[in-house]
Design an enzyme around this catalytic site. Structure first.
Site, mmCIF file in Angstrom:
data_model
loop_
_atom_site.group_PDB
_atom_site.id
_atom_site.type_symbol
_atom_site.label_atom_id
_atom_site.label_comp_id
_atom_site.label_asym_id
_atom_site.label_seq_id
_atom_site.Cartn_x
_atom_site.Cartn_y
_atom_site.Cartn_z
ATOM 1 N N TYR A 1 70.471 -109.644 -23.163
ATOM 2 C CA TYR A 1 70.450 -108.322 -22.532
ATOM 3 C C TYR A 1 70.748 -107.282 -23.604
ATOM 4 O O TYR A 1 70.269 -107.398 -24.721
ATOM 5 C CB TYR A 1 71.436 -108.310 -21.350
ATOM 6 C CG TYR A 1 71.194 -107.172 -20.390
ATOM 7 C CD1 TYR A 1 69.934 -106.987 -19.817
ATOM 8 C CD2 TYR A 1 72.202 -106.289 -20.066
ATOM 9 C CE1 TYR A 1 69.695 -105.943 -18.945
ATOM 10 C CE2 TYR A 1 71.982 -105.239 -19.189
ATOM 11 C CZ TYR A 1 70.728 -105.066 -18.635
ATOM 12 O OH TYR A 1 70.492 -104.029 -17.771
ATOM 13 N N LYS B 1 55.847 -123.643 -0.859
ATOM 14 C CA LYS B 1 54.669 -123.526 -1.735
ATOM 15 C C LYS B 1 55.111 -123.410 -3.191
ATOM 16 O O LYS B 1 54.511 -124.008 -4.094
ATOM 17 C CB LYS B 1 53.862 -122.296 -1.331
ATOM 18 C CG LYS B 1 52.529 -122.176 -2.045
ATOM 19 C CD LYS B 1 51.493 -123.117 -1.458
ATOM 20 C CE LYS B 1 50.111 -122.834 -2.011
ATOM 21 N NZ LYS B 1 49.052 -123.354 -1.165
#
Length: 758
Positions: free
Chosen positions: A39, A94
């Site tokens: 970060y 899925k």
């Protein structure tokens, strides 16, 4: 197919962390420096690079392997319009399939637009910077056609509505092979389609691209044949209106070569197939029940090639054969679209794969041999070769039609696909399917445990074995009722050791076996009332084919009766415990992890030989044995190093056919590049897959650390060297682990029976 209870389905989704997916970091985050790189401030550097050159986003971020599974929940299979929130479990599912079959990461995106397709289009189009591809899912027709068309036009990444194109591609592959088997040309085939939704329209259009002539296709909806005189047609149906005097599905089937069902179960009766042409092609793909059951269709037309969407019959049209490989290939060449050429390439790759010789590992996974023909026109969903064929075909087609943005080396890419997924879990599925071919009687000593009962319900439903539950019938019934379990009473037996008529005879047998080992008649009778002794004697006497124990008994309490009553197999010098570690890289075999407290060089050589033989004979894995220690080929000296080095020499002399190397550290054993770099004389031909530890403590600690910290599934302990099939469960094992261990036990019993017959 296995029956799933409501409780089982809900428990599956709530166990542990709720849901089925999680975000896992791919970089170390163990220090302040790591966090600063991940970060602020370090993250600024890749941001600036991407701002200068947008194509580098695939280099610095996960976008190239990230797909959005998008739905508004308006047409969820079998559930209808349940809305976006309720559709989330389906979309997570899925995502799991993407990861499982193609190692593609997924964010599921459920969008509430109040049914406004333009709002959904705006929302999804705005997500293009985030994703490498868009998979549209469970969006109702006709809106889905418009949504996909607009997103394809607006976005520069692949957009794919699997409900439309997935079934089209897989059934298209089946059609190609069915036409070849019946000696038909695609342009001559007369097709009748039952259904006019998204799948039916997409399948019909795809068939046209394969060579079916539009004038040879009749589509039927709930009102009958779609013909030019009807005035109730929307735009999508109007495209399929034909000039014909046929009005019903029965009329349409008269003289037809092929039936494609994408409508409702039970719609087609056997007599309706009678007037189809010889060698009809019947694809009844309605779910969960086909338009006509597979066996009914075959009985009505023995000359037919039949396919359904069901896994319990031949020729299953399953979308998982398509979308993982299609997206894998498209993402890896950074395709801007999924074109008709790419879809056709996927279908043709699947069709060609079905014509190839089926490797033994696939045949064993399903418990039967497959040869290209009327009962095998498309590959099986769990065939590991599917991704190896579909993804390269799609990637190459993307390059050929000019939508690829990344370089493509076909040979190197095919090699990468061969190693993408490993084959660990497929091994377990193979054992389950093999067990189903000839189920055996397994005695479970912990018959009153709810996990055993739940696992037995699965095994009864899936016909893996016939369980014999040891315990009091009333207590077993009470546990089952408390756990809301319904066991088919015809599928199992209950035996209470304390009251069974065989108790006295079993006790006499135990006394004869152990009378010179401190066991008198009274003790023998007392021991035989314990389920671990009684169950073991059932196996010894042939009243059961194998034993599964360990939930309520410690490991010594389980193997002690087995050693006392059954003993070791002829020619075996000792017993050893092996664990199977289902690592992403492939199957790893650990030994000894559970039996031998004290080790010497001779014992280590014996254990290594037993584990290597088990890997080869039982799991079809070519063993590469590493004898582990804290040294690499004498880099340090000590008692353990000398012991392991001697074991390597002993086994190499005894079994020159085995690849054995050591002593070596674990990282060197698993990193073949490092091994070849620093020790070019190594006798291994690849990274080790059989790891033999210098002591039981080392092996036991290692498998538990890898299982817990590495989140690597472990199956075991597999008890090697026994004369009859005995399996020991861990006390904290899951229901899945019980099922898998039971399947392994059944297969061991099958192999023993085959050896006796030979």
């Amino acid at each position: 197919m296995a029956k799933l209870s409501r409780k089982e389905a809900l428990d599956f989704h709530t166990h542990g962390r709720p849901g089925k997916i999680a975000v896992v970091p791919t970089k170390p985050l163990t220090s302040q420096r790591d966090l600063s790189l991940a970060y602020s401030p370090g993250v600024a550097e890749p941001c600036l690079e991407i701002a200068k050159d947008p194509s580098t986003v695939s280099l610095y971020t996960a976008r190239a392997n990230l797909v959005a599974v998008v739905s508004d929940g308006s047409a969820v299979l079998g559930l209808g319009n349940i809305g976006p929130l309720a559709s989330k479990p389906v979309m997570e599912g899925k995502g799991v399939l993407f990861k499982k079959f193609a190692d593609i990461d997924v964010f599921d995106i459920e969008i509430d637009t109040g049914g406004d397709p333009d709002k959904l289009i705006e929302c999804v189009a705005a997500l293009e910077p985030t994703f490498g591809g868009i998979n549209l899912e469970d969006i109702k027709a006709p809106e889905c056609f418009y949504i996909e068309r607009e997103l394809e036009r607006r976005m520069g990444i692949p957009v794919f509505h699997d409900d439309q194109h997935g079934t089209a591609i897989i059934s298209g592959a089946a059609l190609i092979n069915a036409a070849a088997l019946t000696k038909r040309k695609l342009e001559d085939i007369k097709v009748v389609v039952s259904g006019a939704g998204a799948s039916a329209v997409a399948c019909s259009q795809f068939y046209f691209s394969l060579g079916i002539r539009p004038e040879n296709l009749l589509m039927c909806d709930s009102r009958g044949v779609i013909h030019t005189e009807r005035e109730d047609l929307n735009d999508s149906k109007r495209a399929f209106a034909r000039e014909t005097d046929k009005r019903s599905l029965t009329d349409a089937l008269d003289g037809a070569d092929m039936f494609l069902g994408l409508s409702v179960g039970g719609l087609v009766k056997p007599e309706m197939l009678a007037k189809m042409n010889p060698d009809p092609i019947i694809f009844a793909l309605a779910n969960p029940e086909p338009e006509i059951p597979y066996d009914v269709a075959r009985e009505a037309r023995p000359d037919a090639i039949v396919a359904t969407g069901r896994s319990d019959y031949d020729n299953q049209v399953n979308n998982v054969l398509g979308f993982p490989g299609i997206f894998r290939g498209a993402l890896d060449v950074r395709a801007t679209h999924i074109t008709e050429e790419m879809k056709r390439a996927a279908a043709k790759a699947l069709a060609e794969l079905a014509r190839k010789d089926v490797p033994e590992v696939v045949a064993k996974a399903y418990g039967e041999d497959f040869t290209f023909g009327r009962n095998y026109i498309i590959p099986k969903p769990f065939d590991p070769r599917v991704i190896q064929w579909v993804a390269p075909a799609v990637a190459k087609a993307a390059v050929d039609c000019g939508v690829a943005q990344a370089p493509f080396d076909e040979s190197a890419y095919r090699d990468r696909m061969r190693h993408l997924l490993g084959g660990s879990t497929a091994v377990l599925r193979r054992f389950v399917r093999r067990a189903q071919q000839d189920p055996k009687r397994l005695v479970f000593t912990d018959g009153e445990d709810p996990r055993i009962l739940e696992a037995c319900r699965v095994m009864i439903d899936e016909k893996i074995c016939r369980p014999i539950l040891l315990g009091h019938p009333d207590r077993i019934a009470a546990v089952a009722a408390k756990s809301d379990l319904e066991l088919d009473p015809s599928g199992y037996d209950i035996v209470d050791p304390r009251s069974d008529e065989r108790l006295e005879a079993y006790a006499e047998d135990l006394y004869r076996l152990r009378c010179r080992k401190g066991v008198d008649a009274t003790l023998a009778r007392a021991l035989m009332q314990r389920s671990n002794y009684f169950g073991t004697m059932m196996v010894e006497r042939g009243d059961a084919d194998g034993l599964v124990s360990g939930i309520r008994y410690s490991y010594p309490e389980t193997i002690r009766p087995a050693l006392q009553i059954i003993g070791m197999a002829p020619g075996v010098r000792r017993v050893a415990g092996m664990y199977l570690m289902l690592h992403k890289r492939g199957l790893l075999f650990f030994g000894d992890t559970t039996v031998n407290l004290e080790t010497d060089a001779e014992l280590l050589a014996d254990v290594a030989e037993m584990v290597a033989d088990a890997a080869k004979k039982s799991f079809d894995v070519e063993p590469r044995v590493a004898m582990l220690g804290y040294s690499n080929f004498g880099s340090a000296r000590g008692e353990t190093v000398d012991k392991v080095s001697t074991a390597v020499e002993l086994l190499s002399a005894r079994r020159p056919d085995l690849e054995v190397e050591g002593e070596m550290q674990a990282n060197v054993a698993l990193d073949y590049h490092l091994q070849k770099l620093n020790h070019p004389f190594t006798r291994l031909s690849g990274p080790a897959n059989v790891l033999i530890f210098p002591s039981l403590e080392a092996g036991n600690v290692a498998y538990k650390l890898i299982r817990e910290l590495g989140d690597v599934p472990a199956v075991g302990p597999v008890l090697l060297g026994m004369d009859k099939p005995i399996s020991v469960l861990e006390r904290d094992c899951s229901i899945d682990a019980i099922v898998h261990m039971s399947a392994l036990t059944v297969v061991s019993a099958q192999m023993r029976a085959e050896q006796e017959q030979a």
